[in-house]
Design a protein around this motif. Structure first.
Motif, mmCIF file in Angstrom:
data_model
loop_
_atom_site.group_PDB
_atom_site.id
_atom_site.type_symbol
_atom_site.label_atom_id
_atom_site.label_comp_id
_atom_site.label_asym_id
_atom_site.label_seq_id
_atom_site.Cartn_x
_atom_site.Cartn_y
_atom_site.Cartn_z
ATOM 1 N N GLN A 48 0.799 -1.220 0.000
ATOM 2 C CA GLN A 48 0.000 0.000 0.000
ATOM 3 C C GLN A 48 0.835 1.275 0.000
ATOM 4 O O GLN A 48 0.366 2.315 -0.450
ATOM 5 N N LYS A 49 2.048 1.213 0.519
ATOM 6 C CA LYS A 49 2.831 2.442 0.680
ATOM 7 C C LYS A 49 4.157 2.458 -0.072
ATOM 8 O O LYS A 49 4.591 3.508 -0.510
ATOM 9 N N ALA A 50 4.823 1.344 -0.179
ATOM 10 C CA ALA A 50 6.204 1.371 -0.639
ATOM 11 C C ALA A 50 6.403 0.965 -2.097
ATOM 12 O O ALA A 50 7.298 1.482 -2.748
ATOM 13 N N LEU A 51 5.601 0.062 -2.584
ATOM 14 C CA LEU A 51 5.856 -0.486 -3.925
ATOM 15 C C LEU A 51 5.007 0.183 -4.995
ATOM 16 O O LEU A 51 3.884 0.613 -4.740
ATOM 17 N N LYS A 52 5.559 0.219 -6.174
ATOM 18 C CA LYS A 52 4.795 0.624 -7.353
ATOM 19 C C LYS A 52 3.967 -0.584 -7.783
ATOM 20 O O LYS A 52 4.344 -1.729 -7.511
ATOM 21 N N PRO A 53 2.844 -0.361 -8.442
ATOM 22 C CA PRO A 53 2.025 -1.503 -8.888
ATOM 23 C C PRO A 53 2.806 -2.525 -9.713
ATOM 24 O O PRO A 53 2.545 -3.728 -9.619
ATOM 25 N N SER A 54 3.769 -2.082 -10.466
ATOM 26 C CA SER A 54 4.541 -3.011 -11.294
ATOM 27 C C SER A 54 5.494 -3.880 -10.468
ATOM 28 O O SER A 54 5.998 -4.884 -10.960
ATOM 29 N N GLU A 55 5.731 -3.530 -9.216
ATOM 30 C CA GLU A 55 6.658 -4.278 -8.357
ATOM 31 C C GLU A 55 5.970 -5.280 -7.440
ATOM 32 O O GLU A 55 6.630 -6.102 -6.811
ATOM 33 N N VAL A 56 4.657 -5.212 -7.355
ATOM 34 C CA VAL A 56 3.922 -6.053 -6.401
ATOM 35 C C VAL A 56 4.085 -7.538 -6.703
ATOM 36 O O VAL A 56 4.273 -8.346 -5.789
ATOM 37 N N ILE A 57 4.042 -7.932 -7.961
ATOM 38 C CA ILE A 57 4.168 -9.351 -8.322
ATOM 39 C C ILE A 57 5.541 -9.889 -7.915
ATOM 40 O O ILE A 57 5.643 -10.980 -7.349
#
Length: 78
Positions: A48-57
């Motif tokens: 929710q705070k640290a990652l960009k959507p592209s990094e979640v996977i």
């Protein structure tokens, strides 16, 4: 143990081992609970705070591998 066909000294040994297992059981349960909460909050903060959507996977892949390894050695370090 009362009805098992054991000798007196065998019953004593099993009683000692059983008492120790009951003594240490809450420590193992606490460890599992603490690790669960740590994983939950770490994931919440990261997604929710640290990652960009592209990094979640990539994060989810790394976390699942780490959690799998933790469950495989759960009983060895209680």
């Amino acid at each position: 143990m009362e009805y098992a066909p054991l000798k007196s000294w065998q019953k004593d040994m099993l009683s000692i081992i059983r008492d120790e297992a009951y003594y240490f059981a809450p420590q193992g349960q606490t460890k599992i609970l603490n690790e669960g909460w740590a994983s939950y909050w770490h994931t919440t903060i990261m997604t929710q705070k640290a990652l960009k959507p592209s990094e979640v996977i990539d994060y989810a892949d790394a976390l699942s591998a780490r959690l799998l390894n933790a469950t495989q050695r759960q009983n060895s370090a209680v």
